[in-house]
Structures are given as structure tokens and as C-alpha cells.
Design an enzyme around this catalytic site. Sequence first.
Site, PDB file in Angstrom:
ATOM      1  N   TYR A  38       0.852  -1.185   0.000  1.00  0.00           N
ATOM      2  CA  TYR A  38       0.000   0.000   0.000  1.00  0.00           C
ATOM      3  C   TYR A  38       0.885   1.231   0.000  1.00  0.00           C
ATOM      4  O   TYR A  38       1.761   1.369  -0.848  1.00  0.00           O
ATOM      5  CB  TYR A  38      -0.993  -0.074   1.172  1.00  0.00           C
ATOM      6  CG  TYR A  38      -2.188   0.824   0.960  1.00  0.00           C
ATOM      7  CD1 TYR A  38      -2.965   0.707  -0.201  1.00  0.00           C
ATOM      8  CD2 TYR A  38      -2.540   1.786   1.893  1.00  0.00           C
ATOM      9  CE1 TYR A  38      -4.053   1.539  -0.415  1.00  0.00           C
ATOM     10  CE2 TYR A  38      -3.636   2.619   1.691  1.00  0.00           C
ATOM     11  CZ  TYR A  38      -4.382   2.493   0.529  1.00  0.00           C
ATOM     12  OH  TYR A  38      -5.456   3.314   0.310  1.00  0.00           O
ATOM     13  N   LYS A  93     -20.387 -20.393 -10.876  1.00  0.00           N
ATOM     14  CA  LYS A  93     -19.594 -20.189 -12.096  1.00  0.00           C
ATOM     15  C   LYS A  93     -18.171 -19.795 -11.720  1.00  0.00           C
ATOM     16  O   LYS A  93     -17.205 -20.264 -12.333  1.00  0.00           O
ATOM     17  CB  LYS A  93     -20.244 -19.071 -12.911  1.00  0.00           C
ATOM     18  CG  LYS A  93     -19.961 -19.139 -14.384  1.00  0.00           C
ATOM     19  CD  LYS A  93     -20.879 -20.134 -15.045  1.00  0.00           C
ATOM     20  CE  LYS A  93     -20.715 -20.112 -16.532  1.00  0.00           C
ATOM     21  NZ  LYS A  93     -21.708 -20.944 -17.216  1.00  0.00           N
TER      22      LYS A  93
END
Length: 416
Positions: A38, A93
Amino acid sequence: MADLRQQALDYHEFPVPGKTAVCLTKPAESSMDLALAYSPGVAEPVREISADPENAYRFTGKGNTVAVISNGTAILGLGNLGPLASKPVMEGKALLFKHFANIDATDIEVKHRTSEEFINTVEAIADTFGGINLEDIKAPECFEIEKALIERCNVPVFHDDQHGTAIVTAAGMINALEIQGKAIEDAVFVCLGAGAAAIACMTMIVKCGAQRENIYMLDRKGVIHTRREDINEYKALFANNTDKRTLQDVIKGADAFLGLSGPDLLTAEDIALMADKPVIFACSNPDPEIKPEIAHAVRQDLIMGTGRSDYPNQVNNVLCFPFIFRGALDVRASQINDEMKVAAVHAIAHLAKETVPASVLAAYPDVSELKFGAKYVIPKPMDPRLLPNVAKAVALAAIKSGVAKITTLPVGYMES
């Protein structure tokens, strides 16, 4: 069935709700790890991507991601139950993408009032991902939505209910007709159903050699013919210049039947009228247009396929969509075009003719033999060879057709 219902609910609820989660690919154990992950370190790839958007493939997970997106207007065979109700299917899926092709998929369910709102929403987020898999969107809106998104997005867009179904169906149909000694160019087809999957299936079968004048498609009002004025532009592609009006009219002498409609709509009397050595793919789920036991009792010379895993010749999208996206992502294809779809058809069809390894047989303990023939016209979903065979065929087709940004496959790509 009640027991299966409870097992399914327990599977989705325990030990934690849902079927997918996020994992980390980089360490986050030290202050330096966090500084790189970060602030301030993350500013460096930000600058690189700002200078060249293609750098997103170098510094982020974009190149191995797919968004699985639905509006819930055509969930399985359950109908329009809304976006949130489609979430278990979209998570499923995502599970299949990860399990079969190691692709990180994110399910996204979209509420909207118009198709244009849905299109705008997907277009706005498309660059986050390497590809877009549209799912469970009703016809005819699905045609408009997919067409617009292909035109507007810089990543491949694929409506699996249309093209995944079509690719697997075409592969199985090509093999079944070959086994029956019939040429696809001469075969007469009857397609019961005229929704997105049916239109896509017959379009793909035409691309593989069938003659459009030999195709009879039926909707709830009967045969789609050139004198009907109540059909949309998509059904009109299969309007036959014929005086035949009913299923019984067109099934007589037909070589192949494809059902994408509803349960028990094809009778024993109907299939008795078909030509010698017919092919029947009754793909309504969970209950086919005719039960295999009934069909085989009437016609010992037929080849039968369904959408179910408890019968031979299961026609299932999982045979193609993870591997098509794998190939497309690996060469950074801008779209999944017809050349890539046809390449997938032939790769799947060819694989069924190869000797089945013991590992595949072991995954299906109720099956003693899998050998190219009437009971095995299409590979099994658990066949690990699908990934290298289909992905490589699709990647090469993308390169050859000019839609790939990576134009040379790495040495040994998809080789074990």
C-alpha cells in the site's frame, strides 16, 4: 429429492456461507510488506499504469480475472427471479472458473430498469477485469446486451448461455452424426426451443457445416416459418420457407433433434417418425424433453444426449467456458470471435476420439468404459485434457485471427 435439497442448502451454508473467497498472492507480514503493498510503494505501479494502461497486466491481477455478471432474468430453468437470487449461480460459475482453469472470477449481480442501464454499468467496470462472462440473461435482451458490450469493451465479452451451450452442443452433434454415418451438410435438424441458447446452437451448427434450409426451429407457437409476422429478428434467421407447422410435421424423417425447451415435450411417437440412426440431444434441465429410457425403448438405433450427469453424453457448458477464457486471457484477446469458438468446437470433438486416461475413469466409478461411440460422443467434464487442448486451440485461433495482443505462445504452452 428432499434429501438432495437439504444437501444443497447445507453445502452452500456450511462451514461458511457461499462458495468463493479472496486469498492473498503477496506477503503481508512485516511493515515493509505493507509499505510495498500500500502506501507509499503502491504509488509506483500506479504511475506505470497511468503512463501505459497495458501495464495493468504486469502489476495487477487483471490478466487472470473474469467478471461473472447477471441480471437474474433467466436463472437456470427457474426464470426471472431477480439479480440477488442469481448470486449462488454466479458464485458457482466462479468456482468452476477457479477449479478448472485457475481463473479468479468475481460474481456481480446488477439491478437495472433498462438494458441500456445494464450495458452502461458493465461497460463502466469492464476495464477492472481481463474478461466478462454474461450469464442468465433472458432473450431477446441478451443479444442486444452482448452485442453492445462487445463493441464498447476492450476485453472479451462472452454470453455463456448462448455460446458455451452452442460450442459443446456442436462438438457433440458433429461426433454423433459421424458415428451414425451422416454428413452434417446433409442432415435435417429439428430444434425445439427458440431462445438464446437455441439460436446460438443452431448458428454454431451452421458455422460447422449444416445447411440453414435443413433446420426447423420451433417456439411455443410452432414452426418458425417465413410467413409468420410475430417473430423477432433473431428467430427470423431460422424462418424456414415451409408449409410444415407442427413438431410432428418436421420430426418426420429428421436426422437430429435438439431440445432447449422444457420437460416431456418430445414423445415416443415423435421419435418413431425420425430417420434411421437419429441423434437426440434433449437438453432441458433438470428434466429432458424425453427421458432416455423412453427414447431407447422406441429406437435402439439412436444416439442420445442430455444436460444431466447421470446419463451418458452430458452436454454441459463446463466443457468449454473455463478453457475458452483461459486461452483468451493468456494471449490478451480483445474478443472471443467465431474463429475461437469454432476452434473450441473441434478441440472438444477431437478429444472424445482419444484414449481416455485411467484418471478420468476413476472420477466416474459408475462407468466401466469410455470409448468413442454412441455412449461417449463428448468428453467428460472432469477430463484434465480439456484445459490444455481447448485453451491452446482458442489461443492459437485468437492469434491467427488477429485479435490477440500477445502473438507468440510461450514454448511449452499448455503442455504437460
